[in-house]
Every structure is written in structure tokens, then in C-alpha cells.
Write a protein that holds these residues in place. Structure first.
Motif, PDB file in Angstrom:
ATOM      1  N   ALA A   1       0.831  -1.208   0.000  1.00  0.00           N
ATOM      2  CA  ALA A   1       0.000   0.000   0.000  1.00  0.00           C
ATOM      3  C   ALA A   1       0.864   1.256   0.000  1.00  0.00           C
ATOM      4  O   ALA A   1       0.507   2.278  -0.629  1.00  0.00           O
ATOM      5  N   TYR A   2       2.013   1.207   0.680  1.00  0.00           N
ATOM      6  CA  TYR A   2       2.911   2.378   0.710  1.00  0.00           C
ATOM      7  C   TYR A   2       3.470   2.656  -0.681  1.00  0.00           C
ATOM      8  O   TYR A   2       3.510   3.825  -1.124  1.00  0.00           O
TER       9      TYR A   2
ATOM     10  N   LEU B   1       3.706   6.260  -5.325  1.00  0.00           N
ATOM     11  CA  LEU B   1       3.652   6.533  -6.757  1.00  0.00           C
ATOM     12  C   LEU B   1       2.516   7.492  -7.103  1.00  0.00           C
ATOM     13  O   LEU B   1       2.627   8.313  -8.032  1.00  0.00           O
ATOM     14  N   LYS B   2       1.405   7.382  -6.346  1.00  0.00           N
ATOM     15  CA  LYS B   2       0.253   8.222  -6.643  1.00  0.00           C
ATOM     16  C   LYS B   2       0.481   9.671  -6.248  1.00  0.00           C
ATOM     17  O   LYS B   2       0.090  10.589  -6.989  1.00  0.00           O
ATOM     18  N   TYR B   3       1.128   9.922  -5.099  1.00  0.00           N
ATOM     19  CA  TYR B   3       1.281  11.288  -4.591  1.00  0.00           C
ATOM     20  C   TYR B   3       2.716  11.820  -4.727  1.00  0.00           C
ATOM     21  O   TYR B   3       3.048  12.843  -4.119  1.00  0.00           O
ATOM     22  N   HIS B   4       3.550  11.168  -5.500  1.00  0.00           N
ATOM     23  CA  HIS B   4       4.917  11.661  -5.666  1.00  0.00           C
ATOM     24  C   HIS B   4       4.883  13.005  -6.395  1.00  0.00           C
ATOM     25  O   HIS B   4       4.114  13.183  -7.358  1.00  0.00           O
TER      26      HIS B   4
ATOM     27  N   GLU C   1       2.615  17.528   0.296  1.00  0.00           N
ATOM     28  CA  GLU C   1       2.088  17.295   1.646  1.00  0.00           C
ATOM     29  C   GLU C   1       1.554  15.875   1.805  1.00  0.00           C
ATOM     30  O   GLU C   1       1.802  15.211   2.821  1.00  0.00           O
ATOM     31  N   LYS C   2       0.846  15.391   0.785  1.00  0.00           N
ATOM     32  CA  LYS C   2       0.328  14.023   0.836  1.00  0.00           C
ATOM     33  C   LYS C   2       1.464  13.009   0.880  1.00  0.00           C
ATOM     34  O   LYS C   2       1.428  12.026   1.620  1.00  0.00           O
ATOM     35  N   PHE C   3       2.472  13.242   0.058  1.00  0.00           N
ATOM     36  CA  PHE C   3       3.614  12.327   0.021  1.00  0.00           C
ATOM     37  C   PHE C   3       4.319  12.298   1.374  1.00  0.00           C
ATOM     38  O   PHE C   3       4.794  11.257   1.821  1.00  0.00           O
ATOM     39  N   ARG C   4       4.412  13.473   2.031  1.00  0.00           N
ATOM     40  CA  ARG C   4       5.038  13.531   3.355  1.00  0.00           C
ATOM     41  C   ARG C   4       4.240  12.716   4.385  1.00  0.00           C
ATOM     42  O   ARG C   4       4.810  12.000   5.209  1.00  0.00           O
ATOM     43  N   LEU C   5       2.912  12.809   4.344  1.00  0.00           N
ATOM     44  CA  LEU C   5       2.084  12.040   5.273  1.00  0.00           C
ATOM     45  C   LEU C   5       2.195  10.547   5.015  1.00  0.00           C
ATOM     46  O   LEU C   5       2.223   9.741   5.962  1.00  0.00           O
TER      47      LEU C   5
END
Length: 449
Positions: free
Chosen positions: A22-23, A28-31, A44-48
Motif C-alpha cells: 500500500a505504501y 507513486l500516486k502522490y509523488h 504534503e500528501k507524500f510527506r504524510l
């Protein structure tokens, strides 16, 4: 603050492989390189996502996060939740509603809104994807079907368990603990307080459900319908029983008549057989019973001969009895029995009234068991054989007893008798030993082995 499991889109009990997969998918989705149009939001999403994976990939950090997840997520968000909590006590009164109609102030509308608000309060604390994530059944209205709506509502709400975490009721902050030992004690105390408030909330809601159910017209109507059906079934069963009663009485009378006829035929057949036996063999069944009683008495006497009084044993054959009489243990038991009999014999016993003795023996026999009575008969038989002749005088009896007490070895007695019972009485006299028996005018001789 968002839950780490929700950020990665996995369940609370997901394994390491599922979390890692899942990670990668979320990274890949929020990079940022994959989202140049919304760079700040993607960053911000990638950081979370990265922070969530860092916590959940470490076993120790994940265990700590699971223990304090509710406090981390809900403590600051619901810090003032107690002041805004929904009060249920005002609905424990009939004055909370007006009538049992479907209007805004009616019974169904008021309590439908109450239970809806309770469910709405629990929704933020429910885990996504879990079994408790679904909404509770609705209260319905006056036209709702009992089986589809009413029964389902009460069956669910009567076992209500709140999802409120009550983290705002915690007395201590785990983050302020100086060490792990203090942190564990803090967690224990906070959990105790939260469980106390959860239990109080559950009991309050369940009592409200019972209060509403007791006054619900739909429940009363269903209960009356069940009672009506039960009464009708009881009346039908009674009518069926009364209609079947004459047929059963006639059947029972016919059965008794058939049994009486069969019994009469049986008795007639038995009498015919007895007459045939009397004509053919010269005796009847009554005579057979007398013969059987006589045979049983003979068998009892035979079994008495196969019973050793001294050793309290029964033998199946004559040879077994003879071999036993030659054994050392049997001889020791016979000597001990002989001494006990000699001690029990006294002058008063020899001169006592025979009628009184029979009465006392009869009284004692009532208290003895079957085995003890058999042993007593054998002892009496031995004593009668010894005293068959004239009774011993006191002086002679003392002279006969004293030598026995002084000697170490007990010689055996051989006695010659006339008649058919000489051999049986000789074997009995051999075991008694060292006691002279008078047979008429002649005294038997005492010899040793």
C-alpha cells in the motif's frame, strides 16, 4: 490529524506485506514528480504517506501507536466534547413526547431523532472498514412492519455498545511520562477511567431502549396478537382432545376386554396342562414346587458342608475342602476358633434353660447377616457334636481345659463313631483337638498326629 492506517488505506490488522504494498502504491500516486499541476498538495500528501509508513513499518513504533491511537487522534479534537455531549436524561419521561402520532412532537418522531443523534455521535469514532462501521437500524413510524423494522431495531439497540473513546476523560498525558514504567501506569489509569465512562454510557442507552420499548404501541399490539394466537391454539387443542376422548375410551375398553379373554384362555390352558401332568406323571405343579423347596434345602445343607467356618471361605468341591483342611493356615484358624469357643463356654451356659437359649438365639439371628448366620450354624454344629453325649461336669471341664492352655502344641482328636455319619463327624473332631468327648459310657481316646 489523520490516522496512519487511513492514509495508506489498510486495515488495523494488516500485515507487513500489505502495508509495504500500500505504501508503494500511495507513494507513486502522490509523488511530486507525478503531480506537477498540484505540487504543494502532492508534496504534503507524500510527506504524510512517508510518515505513516515510517511508523507502521517499525514493530515497536506501530505497537505504541496502536495503544495510543485514540488519544492521538481524538484528544485535542474532542477536548471540549463533554460540554457539547447529547443529554439523554430528559427523554426518560412521557412528557418528552405528545401522543403516539407521526407528527413532529409525537412518540415516533421524537425517539427516531434521539436514536439517530446517538448513532451520529458514534460515527466519528468508528473504524473505517470494520463491522461496526454500518449505521444502526432506524426507529421507524407507526406504520412500520414489526418483523422488518421494529424487531430489528430493538434487537440491535438492546445490545448497544458505544464507540465513543472518551479520551477527553483521561486524567494524565502519556507524553509527559518520564519513563516507560510511569507511562504504563498512566495508560492503565486512563484506560480504567475510559472503560468506566463507556460502561455508564452503554447502560444509559440500553435503559432508554427499555423505557421506549415498554411504551411502544407496536410492541404492545404484537404481544396482544401473540397472546390471541396462543389462546386460539389452546382452545383448538382442547377441542381436539375432547373430540378424541370417546374414541380413546372405547379403544381402552376394547383392549381391556381382549386382555380379559386372553387371560381366561391362558388360565384354562394352564389348568389343562396340570391335569395332563397329573394323569401322565402323577403330580402337579404344586408338588413340583414342594420338591424344588426340598431340593433347595438339600443344596443349602451341601453348601454348608463346603463352607469353612474358621477361614470364612466357600469351596466348590469336596477335594478343595479337604486340601484346605490340611493347610497350615486352616489349622491355625481352627486352633484360634477352638480357643474362642472354650473361652465362651461357661458353667452357666452348660446349665442354662434350653428354652431361654432358643429365644436368645432367635433374637440374635435377627440382627445377624446371612453370612454370619451361616457361620453361627457351623459353630453350633461343632458344639453340638462336642456336647452330643452327657454334659461335662465343672470339675472335669476345668481339668480338660487347663492342659490345653499350658501346652504349646494342640494335639488332634480322633473319634470313632458308629453309623453312616462316622466319617463326617470324624473330620470335624480332628479339627477340634484336645477335648475329650464322652460317647455313652466310653471316653474317646486323644492321639496326636
Amino acid at each position: 490529524m489523520e490516522c496512519h492506517y487511513a492514509i495508506l488505506g489498510v486495515e488495523l490488522n494488516a500485515d507487513d506485506g500489505t502495508i509495504k504494498k500500500a505504501y508503494r502504491k500511495a507513494a507513486l500516486k502522490y509523488h511530486p514528480d507525478k503531480n506537477p499541476n498540484c505540487l504543494e498538495e502532492a508534496t504534503e500528501k507524500f510527506r504524510l504517506v512517508q510518515a505513516a509508513y515510517d511508523v507502521l513499518s517499525d514493530p515497536q513504533e506501530r505497537a505504541w501507536y496502536d495503544r495510543h491511537r485514540e488519544e492521538i487522534l481524538h484528544r485535542k479534537k474532542y477536548e471540549n466534547y463533554k460540554e457539547n455531549a447529547f443529554d439523554l436524561w430528559e427523554y426518560f419521561s412521557p412528557s418528552a413526547y405528545k401522543g403516539f402520532g407521526d407528527d413532529a412532537n409525537g412518540f415516533y418522531a421524537v425517539y427516531r431523532d434521539v436514536f439517530k443523534k446517538i448513532d451520529v455521535e458514534d460515527q466519528p469514532f468508528k473504524d473505517e472498514g470494520s463491522a461496526g462501521d454500518e449505521w444502526m437500524p432506524c426507529f421507524g413510524n407507526s406504520e412500520s412492519d414489526y418483523d422488518d423494522v421494529v424487531h430489528e431495531f430493538y434487537s440491535s439497540w438492546q445490545s448497544y455498545c458505544t464507540h465513543l473513546s472518551y479520551v477527553w476523560e483521561s486524567q494524565y498525558d502519556v507524553k509527559e511520562a518520564p519513563n516507560r514504567r510511569v507511562a504504563r501506569l498512566v495508560e492503565k489509569e486512563n484506560k480504567k477511567v475510559r472503560d468506566k465512562h463507556k460502561k455508564k454510557r452503554n447502560e444509559l442507552v440500553r435503559e432508554l431502549v427499555s423505557f421506549v420499548r415498554k411504551r411502544d404501541p407496536r410492541v404492545k399490539a404484537h404481544k396482544a396478537e401473540l397472546e390471541r394466537i396462543a389462546t386460539e391454539q389452546a382452545v383448538k387443542a382442547e377441542e381436539r382432545r375432547m373430540s378424541e376422548m370417546p374414541a380413546k375410551a372405547e379403544e381402552a375398553a376394547l383392549y381391556d376386554q381382549e386382555n380379559f379373554e386372553e387371560l381366561a384362555k391362558h388360565n384354562e390352558r394352564v389348568s389343562q396342562l396340570e391335569n395332563m401332568m397329573r394323569d401322565e406323571f402323577g403330580f402337579s405343579s404344586d408338588e413340583d414346587s414342594d420338591n424344588s423347596d426340598q431340593n433347595s434345602e438339600e443344596e443349602q445343607e451341601y453348601s454348608d458342608d463346603m463352607f469353612c467356618v474358621a477361614c470364612n471361605k466357600m469351596f466348590k468341591s469336596v477335594m478343595g475342602m479337604r486340601n484346605h483342611q490340611k493347610s497350615k493356615k486352616h489349622k491355625e484358624n481352627m486352633n484360634r476358633l477352638k480357643e474362642e469357643m472354650q473361652e465362651d463356654v461357661s458353667v452357666d451356659d452348660l446349665t442354662e434353660d434350653p428354652n431361654r437359649e432358643d429365644i436368645e438365639d432367635e433374637i440374635d439371628d435377627r440382627k445377624l447377616t446371612k453370612k454370619q448366620k451361616k457361620q453361627k450354624r457351623q459353630q453350633q454344629k461343632l458344639l453340638n457334636n462336642m456336647m452330643e453325649s452327657e454334659p461335662l461336669k465343672t470339675k472335669d471341664f476345668e481339668e480338660k481345659i487347663d492342659p490345653v492352655q499350658e501346652s504349646d502344641e494342640v494335639p488332634k482328636l480322633e473319634t470313632e463313631f458308629d453309623g453312616d455319619t462316622a466319617e463326617n463327624e470324624k473330620s470335624i473332631a480332628d479339627d477340634i483337638g484336645n477335648t475329650s468327648v464322652y460317647n455313652g459310657d466310653n471316653e474317646t481316646s486323644v492321639i496326636s498326629d
